[in-house]
Structure formats: C-alpha cells, structure tokens
Design an enzyme around this catalytic site. Structure first.
Site, mmCIF file in Angstrom:
data_model
loop_
_atom_site.group_PDB
_atom_site.id
_atom_site.type_symbol
_atom_site.label_atom_id
_atom_site.label_comp_id
_atom_site.label_asym_id
_atom_site.label_seq_id
_atom_site.Cartn_x
_atom_site.Cartn_y
_atom_site.Cartn_z
ATOM 1 N N CYS A 98 73.919 109.813 48.158
ATOM 2 C CA CYS A 98 74.820 110.624 47.332
ATOM 3 C C CYS A 98 74.915 110.106 45.900
ATOM 4 O O CYS A 98 74.778 110.875 44.938
ATOM 5 C CB CYS A 98 76.210 110.689 47.979
ATOM 6 S SG CYS A 98 77.114 109.132 47.987
ATOM 7 N N HIS B 151 81.772 108.466 48.836
ATOM 8 C CA HIS B 151 80.873 109.613 48.645
ATOM 9 C C HIS B 151 81.129 110.259 47.293
ATOM 10 O O HIS B 151 82.236 110.183 46.749
ATOM 11 C CB HIS B 151 81.085 110.627 49.764
ATOM 12 C CG HIS B 151 79.993 111.657 49.847
ATOM 13 N ND1 HIS B 151 78.704 111.341 50.229
ATOM 14 C CD2 HIS B 151 79.995 112.992 49.589
ATOM 15 C CE1 HIS B 151 77.971 112.450 50.215
ATOM 16 N NE2 HIS B 151 78.730 113.457 49.826
ATOM 17 N N HIS C 177 75.468 118.126 46.872
ATOM 18 C CA HIS C 177 75.460 116.674 47.099
ATOM 19 C C HIS C 177 74.413 116.316 48.146
ATOM 20 O O HIS C 177 73.971 117.168 48.933
ATOM 21 C CB HIS C 177 76.848 116.200 47.556
ATOM 22 C CG HIS C 177 77.303 116.808 48.858
ATOM 23 N ND1 HIS C 177 77.982 116.105 49.822
ATOM 24 C CD2 HIS C 177 77.188 118.076 49.348
ATOM 25 C CE1 HIS C 177 78.254 116.902 50.844
ATOM 26 N NE2 HIS C 177 77.794 118.105 50.583
#
Length: 415
Positions: free
Chosen positions: A333, A378, A390
């Site tokens: 990510c 994240h 993402h």
C-alpha cells in the site's frame, strides 16, 4: 562500551584543552593578562550559552524518544492483536472448510440418490412405466401412483437444490474469510514495516541523544578549563601586583637612603669650615600606578490532484507484493502511494506511518482527488465519490474500495 568511549573522548578533549591553555596563562604584564582574562570570560560565557542550547536540544530529542517509544509500543500491540485475529480467522476457515465438505457430501449423496430413483423409475422405458399404471387397481389408484412419482421427483429436486445452495453459501463464507485473512496479513506486513522503521528511528534518536551527552560533557570540560585559566590569571595578577608593590617599596627605600647619604655629605662639608651654602636638594618621588580596573564589555481539488488520482487508477488489477514499489509488477500500500507520487514529481515518505504526517491535514468531508487517506497500518489515494484506489491485499491486488471501509486516521494533501 559506547559510554566508555564517550568518557575517554571527554578526557582526551579535556587534556587537549588544558594543554592548549597551559602555555598561554602567563603573560609579561598585568594589562596583557587582564586582556586575556576578559577574552577568556567572553569565551566562557559563549561556552555556557552553548551548554544551555545543547541541553535544550537534547531535551527536545528526549521528548521525541518518548513519543516514538509510545508509538512503537502501540504498533507492537497492534501487530500482536492482528496476529491473534489471523489465528482466529484460520480457525474459522478450517471450520468453514469442514462445513463445506459436509455440504458438498450431502449434495453429492442427494444427487446419487436422485439418480438411482430416476434410473429405477424411468430407465426401464415405457413398459415399466406402463406396468406401474396397469398394475393399478383403479383409475384413482393410477392417478395416485402418478402423483406419487411426480412428488418424489419434486422432493428429490428440492433437496438437491437446498444442499447445493447450502454448499454455495458455505463457499461464500469461506471466500469472505480468506479475503479478511488476506487483509489482516497485509495490515500485519505494513505495521511490521512501520515497527522496523520506528525501531531504527528510535535507535538513531538515542544515538543523537548520546552524542549530545558527549558534546555537553566536552563543553563543560571546556568551561571548566576556562574557569581554571581565569583563576590562574587572577592569581598571576595578584602575584605580579605584589611583586610591583615590593619593587616600589624597594625603590622608595633606595631613594630615601640616597637622600640620607647626600644629607650626611652636606653636613660633613659644613663642619670642615666651608660656608658654602649647600643647595637643598628636594627630590620628589613619583610613584607609578597601574590601572587595575577594566570595564567588562558585554558582548529571531486541484488539477494536480486529479492527475495523480487518474494516474493511480491506471494500475487497477495489478498485484499486491509485500515490500514492492512497482506499479506493474507489484507494490504494497505505501509502496503504491510512494511510486504514484514519485512518478508525478512529488517526494513523499515510503512507510504508511510517515505518510500520516506528510503535506497538510484536511478533513475527510473536504477530501479531494489525489489526497492520501491514512488508516492504521494502511494508506490509499482518494479518487472522489467516497472511493480510494489502493494496493489492498495479496489476494485482491490494486483495486477501488469505499474510503470509509475502515476507520480513517488522517487525510493528507500534498498536491
């Protein structure tokens, strides 16, 4: 070992400072010594100011260490919780797998039973079917048998569909649990990456803090050397003043002896009968004074964001790779966000923890395409309409997801 090396460095610096001072303490005159002393006092004040500044900076580093340490504790706790959740998901997956096998077996068993019944009733051809009706005692009995056959077939079909639906439902639950496990594993990777970064940062800050200890100790040794030198200069001034006082007393004594000698010579000349008027000599004594005082001189939703969001969406469907930064071959990510912004000419941090502090914070209600959405472990890129793009999990790769699918910690605007 590090502290011992620091102490040895301080001792060495002290020796160098004292040795450099030892040859310069004594000067030829009081005025020169006082001039040196004033310079050393200014240097001492500067060193003391440096000590205060270093202590202030060290205090700030200490506060940063405490903050990083607290954050590290929180990250470690989060990693432990995620590990527990992964174990729980794995247990649920095993249970669901067992349920799937049972449902699958039930479906297969029902299917085989249905085939046997159909084969028995229909595979013999029209004769067996006709015999079923001809053996009926009455037309009503024949209708009842025909209805029984239809009901039996409908029952078998209904049970088969129910078992198949049960198997499909268990399969959906299984897939969902696998996806949730994949998300947890991705979050664990991100948090462990943050933990590694924080541990390195903590070690750097501790080293920086220790370096301040060395600098402060060295400055204190330098200040102590200046104070020692000033004391020596004061003692030397007193010594030279005492020597000057004795020299003046000796000169005064000799002057008086000389006057007494001349007076006695004059009296001897008068007693010899000579009436010479001895001119009286008057000598004035002059005393020199040296000035001992000296004044102490005391020495503050842009086009760029749209471009970033559009560019990021070009890589939807590409794989998630832990630790990766490739938009085509795979990225995690934070690696995905880092690479997208880098390709668009922006420099942002590499880890999701650092990305929480990049750019300017805005509220989610004011989020614009190209903003960075930060979660616990994240990050993603906001693309508008309540969605983010993402690098999600190893199973789903780079994809679009609702921005509020998990709790948002921060929204950062760089472009």
């Amino acid at each position: 070992m590090r502290k011992k090396a620091a102490r040895m460095m301080c001792i060495s610096m002290t020796c160098l400072i004292l040795c450099s001072f030892s040859g310069k303490v004594y000067a030829s005159t009081i005025s020169e010594i006082r001039r040196q002393q004033e310079e050393d006092k200014k240097k001492l004040n500067n060193v003391q100011g440096q000590i205060s500044g270093l202590q202030g900076e060290q205090s700030e580093i200490g506060a940063e260490i405490d903050e990083i340490d607290a954050e590290l504790v929180q990250i470690i706790a989060s990693v432990d919780l995620i590990k527990e959740e992964i174990v729980e998901k794995e247990n649920q997956i095993k249970e669901t797998e067992a349920e799937y096998e049972v449902a699958k077996q039930q479906e297969e068993t029902q299917y085989e039973t249905m085939k046997i019944r159909i084969k028995f009733m229909y595979e013999q051809g029209d004769i067996s079917y006709m015999q079923l009706f001809l053996s009926s005692e009455s037309f009503s009995d024949m209708l009842n048998k025909a209805d029984y056959v239809e009901q039996l077939y409908a029952y078998d079909r209904k049970m088969l569909e129910e078992y198949k639906a049960a198997k499909d439902y268990v399969q959906q639950v299984w897939d969902r649990l696998e996806e949730e496990k994949s998300e947890l594993e991705a979050s664990q990777h991100e948090l462990e990456e943050e933990q590694s970064y924080m541990e390195e940062l903590l070690e750097e800050k501790k080293q920086e803090y220790e370096n301040y200890n060395v600098q402060i100790a060295r400055a204190k040794q330098e200040a102590a050397a200046y104070r020692t030198r000033i004391k020596q200069q004061t003692a030397q001034i007193k010594k030279l003043e005492e020597e000057e006082r004795k020299r003046r007393e000796e000169e005064e004594r000799r002057r008086k002896e000389e006057e007494e000698r001349r007076r006695m010579e004059a009296e001897a000349n008068n007693s010899s009968g000579e009436s010479n008027s001895q001119p009286s000599e008057s000598s004035s004594s002059s005393s020199s004074s040296s000035s001992g005082g000296s004044s102490n001189v005391a020495s503050g939703g842009s086009a760029a964001g749209q471009s970033i969001a559009s560019y990021a969406c070009q890589f939807i469907g590409n794989p998630y790779v832990a630790g990766g930064t490739s938009l085509t071959n795979g990225a995690d990510c934070s690696g995905f966000v880092w690479r997208v912004f880098k390709d668009k000419g922006y420099t942002v941090p590499r880890t999701s923890w650092e990305l929480r502090n990049v750019g300017t914070e805005v509220s989610y209600s004011n989020a614009q395409p190209g903003d960075i959405i930060c979660y616990a472990g994240h990050v993603g890129i906001y693309i508008g309409n309540g969605n983010i793009v993402h690098a999600s999990t190893p199973k789903s790769g780079i994809k679009i997801t609702t921005a509020t699918y998990k709790s948002i910690l921060s929204v950062r605007r760089v472009a």
